[in-house]
Enzyme design. Structure first.
Site, mmCIF file in Angstrom:
data_model
loop_
_atom_site.group_PDB
_atom_site.id
_atom_site.type_symbol
_atom_site.label_atom_id
_atom_site.label_comp_id
_atom_site.label_asym_id
_atom_site.label_seq_id
_atom_site.Cartn_x
_atom_site.Cartn_y
_atom_site.Cartn_z
ATOM 1 N N LYS A 60 24.375 33.498 39.476
ATOM 2 C CA LYS A 60 25.175 33.677 38.270
ATOM 3 C C LYS A 60 25.057 32.466 37.351
ATOM 4 O O LYS A 60 24.742 31.374 37.788
ATOM 5 C CB LYS A 60 26.656 33.918 38.621
ATOM 6 C CG LYS A 60 27.499 32.654 38.762
ATOM 7 C CD LYS A 60 28.974 32.935 38.969
ATOM 8 C CE LYS A 60 29.728 31.602 39.083
ATOM 9 N NZ LYS A 60 31.055 31.682 39.614
ATOM 10 N N GLY A 92 36.136 37.135 36.837
ATOM 11 C CA GLY A 92 34.858 37.325 36.151
ATOM 12 C C GLY A 92 33.681 37.273 37.110
ATOM 13 O O GLY A 92 32.720 38.053 36.985
#
Ligand code: R5P
Length: 311
Positions: free
Chosen positions: A191, A224
């Site tokens: 990520k 998130g």
């Protein structure tokens, strides 16, 4: 030297749980707020010569929790405590453990210095963001792990074909500990953080196609990271609903909504932080037994290796 427990105001229920397990009473503390917002604390009984443990997770508002912990430590030190241990199961500023750009501080190191300056002899925490913390703190840090308690709670719900998924490179070691405890392989999501509440996924490394997945992380803040991992897993043809386990349920902003998404099944967290949600389908695993056991052994100068998060 008597074992003495003091509770900050961040999570009285957790401190009370630990006190009951240890069979000790909490030191009465008065808290007052000055008109300009300053905090004032005072210990209402002597702690002279005692082995003092102050329970205060650094939940939101983090700076207020930290300041209260510093004041309580100084109060205990000035009242003649023989040893002061800060028990912050969730440690604020631990993610800011390096400079990502010029002009930034190393905030985790600043907090370590503050704790030492206030008279804290050592820190006890659970699953800190990074084990490098130990090296940057000027006082000894005992890093406990909640992985055994969490895996015990979720083991029966894990399909045999499941894969443990680390939602970023930073959680790989944690995912490996889950994998070892559950006998499952590990995959990793790469990520990139776009902002404090938004992350972008670059790729999934590992064999997830056609498999169920348990996403694990040290903390869920805005959700998130979990949301982005779920999208990545779906693209990589893993099988929803995905299970989620995290030690610290920070849960701010859109976290509750994000974790309620249809592709997310059960969620397990510990109560290192006082619960902030009402609707989240999360299973709460108690952190009190781990903290009480660690405090008992620290007080007795006994070995703690089996309770520690070393990697
Ligand atoms: C950061 O690297 C941490 O390990 C967590 O992944 C992160 O704090 C989670 O934050 P959020 O839930 O806001 O994505």
């Amino acid at each position: 030297m008597a074992l003495t427990l003091i509770a900050g105001t961040a999570h009285p229920a957790l401190a009370a749980h630990v006190a009951v397990r240890l069979g000790v009473d909490l030191v009465p503390v008065s808290h007052e707020r000055f008109p300009d917002g300053e905090q004032h604390v005072a210990l209402r009984r002597s702690v002279r010569g005692e082995d003092v443990y102050i329970v205060q997770p650094m939940s939101s508002p983090v700076d207020e929790r930290l300041m209260e912990l510093l004041l309580l430590a100084d109060a205990a030190r000035r009242a003649g405590a023989s040893r002061v241990t800060a028990v912050a199961p969730y440690l604020g500023y631990a993610r800011q453990d390096r400079r990502k750009a010029a002009g930034e501080p190393i905030s985790a190191r600043v907090v370590g210095g503050l704790l030492q300056a206030a008279g804290v002899d050592r820190l006890v925490t659970i699953e800190p963001h990074s084990t490098t913390l130990e090296a940057m703190y000027p006082i000894p840090v005992l890093m406990l792990t909640a992985v055994p308690a969490l895996t015990e709670a979720l083991r029966a719900s894990i399909p045999p074909d499941a894969v443990v998924v680390s939602p970023d490179l930073g959680a790989v070691r944690l995912a490996e500990r889950y994998g070892a405890a559950l006998g499952l392989p590990v995959a990793v999501v790469r990520k990139q953080r776009v902002s404090g509440s938004e992350v972008r996924v670059q790729a999934v490394a590992g064999d997830v196609a056609g498999r169920h997945a348990l996403i694990v992380d040290d903390m869920i803040t805005t959700g998130g990271t979990i949301e982005a991992s779920v999208s990545a897993l779906i693209q990589a043809r893993a099988v929803p609903p995905f299970l989620v386990a995290a030690t610290h349920a920070v849960l701010v902003g859109p976290a509750e909504e994000r974790l309620g998404a249809p592709h997310i099944g059960r969620v397990w967290v510990t109560d290192t932080l006082a619960p902030r949600f009402t609707r989240l389908p999360a299973q709460m695993v108690e952190a009190g037994p781990l903290l009480a056991e660690a405090i008992k052994r620290l007080h007795a100068e006994a070995a703690l290796d089996d309770l520690e998060a070393r990697t």
